[in-house]
Enzyme design. Structure first.
Site, PDB file in Angstrom:
ATOM      1  N   ASN A   8       0.861  -1.184   0.000  1.00  0.00           N
ATOM      2  CA  ASN A   8       0.000   0.000   0.000  1.00  0.00           C
ATOM      3  C   ASN A   8       0.902   1.240   0.000  1.00  0.00           C
ATOM      4  O   ASN A   8       1.799   1.348   0.828  1.00  0.00           O
ATOM      5  CB  ASN A   8      -0.889  -0.036   1.263  1.00  0.00           C
ATOM      6  CG  ASN A   8      -2.027   0.977   1.207  1.00  0.00           C
ATOM      7  OD1 ASN A   8      -1.972   1.944   0.450  1.00  0.00           O
ATOM      8  ND2 ASN A   8      -3.049   0.751   2.009  1.00  0.00           N
ATOM      9  N   THR A  56      -7.407   2.564   1.455  1.00  0.00           N
ATOM     10  CA  THR A  56      -7.306   1.191   0.949  1.00  0.00           C
ATOM     11  C   THR A  56      -6.604   1.138  -0.397  1.00  0.00           C
ATOM     12  O   THR A  56      -6.462   2.142  -1.088  1.00  0.00           O
ATOM     13  CB  THR A  56      -8.698   0.553   0.774  1.00  0.00           C
ATOM     14  OG1 THR A  56      -9.371   1.246  -0.287  1.00  0.00           O
ATOM     15  CG2 THR A  56      -9.527   0.642   2.033  1.00  0.00           C
ATOM     16  N   CYS A  57      -6.204  -0.060  -0.760  1.00  0.00           N
ATOM     17  CA  CYS A  57      -5.549  -0.296  -2.051  1.00  0.00           C
ATOM     18  C   CYS A  57      -6.573  -0.420  -3.167  1.00  0.00           C
ATOM     19  O   CYS A  57      -6.358  -1.163  -4.118  1.00  0.00           O
ATOM     20  CB  CYS A  57      -4.728  -1.578  -1.981  1.00  0.00           C
ATOM     21  SG  CYS A  57      -3.177  -1.353  -1.125  1.00  0.00           S
ATOM     22  N   ASP A  58      -7.695   0.229  -3.056  1.00  0.00           N
ATOM     23  CA  ASP A  58      -8.723   0.147  -4.086  1.00  0.00           C
ATOM     24  C   ASP A  58      -8.794   1.472  -4.820  1.00  0.00           C
ATOM     25  O   ASP A  58      -8.996   2.511  -4.199  1.00  0.00           O
ATOM     26  CB  ASP A  58     -10.071  -0.204  -3.450  1.00  0.00           C
ATOM     27  CG  ASP A  58     -11.077  -0.656  -4.494  1.00  0.00           C
ATOM     28  OD1 ASP A  58     -11.271   0.070  -5.489  1.00  0.00           O
ATOM     29  OD2 ASP A  58     -11.646  -1.738  -4.325  1.00  0.00           O
ATOM     30  N   ASN A  89      -9.224  -4.781   3.106  1.00  0.00           N
ATOM     31  CA  ASN A  89      -7.789  -4.467   3.205  1.00  0.00           C
ATOM     32  C   ASN A  89      -7.254  -4.686   4.618  1.00  0.00           C
ATOM     33  O   ASN A  89      -6.193  -4.174   4.961  1.00  0.00           O
ATOM     34  CB  ASN A  89      -7.501  -3.016   2.800  1.00  0.00           C
ATOM     35  CG  ASN A  89      -7.349  -2.828   1.297  1.00  0.00           C
ATOM     36  OD1 ASN A  89      -6.469  -2.131   0.835  1.00  0.00           O
ATOM     37  ND2 ASN A  89      -8.196  -3.488   0.522  1.00  0.00           N
TER      38      ASN A  89
END
Lengths: 376, 376
Positions: free
Chosen positions: A90, B323-325, B366
């Site tokens: 991340n 988040t990694c979104d 996450n």
């Protein structure tokens, strides 16, 4: 739909919607990636499905892990991965989380800005960093914003900044967009990566790693290329841009590893029309956007839906979830074809739902439980 | 921002983002609704914030409860509401959930289709039903789809179907759209409701109830009309369409009851730009679309954001979650103005977040915990 899942569902005591994940499919997918890209290490994207059984099987097979948070690092460790097999991928990390990861032994961190580099330098002295660069994501089905990565022109500066602060400038990463169906999508980003390698070498900072990211698709409604096709295209692009000096590479499949391994069983709660002269049927399930199917947002991911009445005549239906939220409609602009004979109480199977479902589901929206998960 | 919340935050031990809800504000909002619509019963929409303390205070004040599921019915009962103060307001219910609600004593059910009426007739014999009709939602900020309600022309048939199956055809409901800022929005729907009352009377089915739904706004960035303005406009519309035969009425405020009562405290995790010549700053918080701020979807709800540096020069920033979104970006099309002096580690306060935050947050996306909630 595997025989094992079919058998499991036949025997389960009904208690609302659930997802069932077949570990045999996960094993087969891991093997396919390993075969398609034999010189590339696999870092499974834990966020796609962090079920302990999934992590355990992958750890045993030799997978490494791409993590988004300290909690995911702890899950990967608990599954048996050593810290050298874990990347903190991340680009947005609290300094105290970097420190905690470092304490746990993690030495590989993603960055995309000088400010992030400074946090890593303070909290994880000497660690390896890779810089994520922006990528246009053309050909991907799940939207890729400019949220992660910096302009390729800035990457060498970011990495050099790390080097000056005592970090190891280790490489470059990018992501071609989730559910990427164009096997050539890696080419442009690899050209950028090669240019950054060159620029860094000129600055006396030889880089080692290209993190090829994820993007490998699961099969939803349409066929997708096989892992081999991706492997071949990526190898061609690597050779094209790096010549004989191929870098160390890693991939971060998430959806491509677990998507096809899972299936949701849901129930039809109501079928109605809005007026006597409106032909469009509304089919309401006991699962929706807030119960695990968040990726239907903007109708981005279209899951295949199976019923016991497949083969009967079909008609287009709007598909919606069970909550009192108007936004909890899954497919309306482009309705789904479902059997005219479909009835309230019928079970429906939503395929390829092993990724980005369980953890996406809301804690208790409208009082509904989060999605139950069974790993078999 | 109340003094009590300020005091609470000053003393809390930091442990990530949290929402703090001030019950004094809930009490004041309840009193404002009761005063604005003195002849209307308040059914609090439990889904907006089902914290036991919130339900407890409202039960004590005499509120009734609009529920979306059996779990919400159980929460309302646990808070001290008797079953005659509970409406099962979801038009999409499993027959076994209707049966369970009936067992628990609930006798008032929403329907919008004959198929739903048949489930209620079987599982809750003799119960009262009200039919939800479609409403265009013009003027509302949170999207209103065609998910709930039938065409007004179909309502009398739906209610008559219930009557024939032994149910009490009791009334009509509609929803003018959440965060509805036009106080006149109820007029059109009340005209439809009055026509349905007339049609049902002709069929020998005198109706009693008009459920005016929710839609009452919380104050976000812009001022919103006060409860009195809604009360007066609704009373005028009722008189216009029902003359001297005013029906029994109920309202279902959720956001209007608890939105302004809550505030989220979050932390700035990273501030960066995407390239040296890109002036747009990206500000990443430790909360985002999957951690409780789901209503930022399509930038629909715009929360006021306060920092300790308010008053300094500001510039537009993209606001994103941790988040990694890629989809976890809150305001990008229309960026937010934040102080140029804002720094990593700063706290930010996100106001009017008492509604539709805690229960919307993802279980563990996450690896991040769901939003913590404190009710004071």
């Amino acid at each position: 739909m595997t025989d094992r899942i079919r058998e499991f569902l036949r025997n389960r005591r009904e208690d609302g919607p659930c997802v069932v994940v077949d570990l045999d499919v996960v094993r087969a997918n891991y093997a396919a990636f390993a075969r398609a890209l034999p010189d590339t290490r696999v870092f499974y994207a834990v966020k796609a499905n962090p079920a302990p059984e999934v992590l355990g099987v992958l750890a045993e097979l030799g997978s490494c892990f791409d993590t988004a948070s300290v909690a995911e690092i702890e899950m990967a460790l608990a599954a048996g991965a050593t810290p050298d097999r874990i990347s903190f991928g991340n680009t947005i990390k609290k300094e105290r989380d970097i420190a905690r990861a470092f304490e746990l032994g993690v030495r590989l961190f993603a960055v995309d800005a000088k400010a992030e580099v400074e946090k890593v330098a303070r909290a994880a002295p000497g660690a390896r960093i890779f810089c994520r660069i922006l990528c246009d994501g053309a050909g991907a089905e799940w939207p890729l914003s400019r949220k992660f990565g910096c302009d390729p022109d800035m990457a060498a500066d970011v990495l050099e900044h790390g080097h000056r602060l005592g970090l190891a400038a280790y490489g470059v990463s990018f992501h071609v967009g989730s559910q990427q169906k164009n096997v050539e999508a890696w080419d442009g980003a690899l050209a950028s990566a090669a240019a950054i390698f060159e620029e860094c070498a000129l600055r006396g900072l030889p880089l080692s790693l290209v993190n090829l990211g994820g993007g490998f698709p699961a099969k939803y409604l349409q066929d997708v290329p096989a892992a081999e096709a991706y492997g071949e295209a990526i190898f061609r692009a690597l050779s094209r841009h790096f010549g004989n000096h191929l870098p160390e590479t890693i991939i971060e499949p998430g959806r491509g590893m677990v998507g096809a391994a899972g299936m949701i069983e849901a129930e039809v709660v109501l079928i109605s029309t809005k007026s006597d002269d409106d032909a469009m049927r509304w089919v309401y399930l006991d699962i929706g956007k807030f119960g695990g199917l968040a990726e239907t947002m903007d109708e981005a991911i279209r899951y295949p839906i199976r019923t016991e009445r497949d083969g009967d005549a079909v008609e287009p239906c709007v598909l919606a979830g069970p909550t009192c939220d108007s936004a909890d409609v899954m497919y309306e602009k482009d309705p789904v074809l479902l059997p005219v004979s479909l009835a309230i109480g019928d079970k429906v199977l939503i395929e390829a739902t092993g990724a980005y479902t369980t953890t996406y589901s809301a804690v208790a929206f409208n009082g509904f439980d989060p999605l139950r998960s069974y790993v078999i």
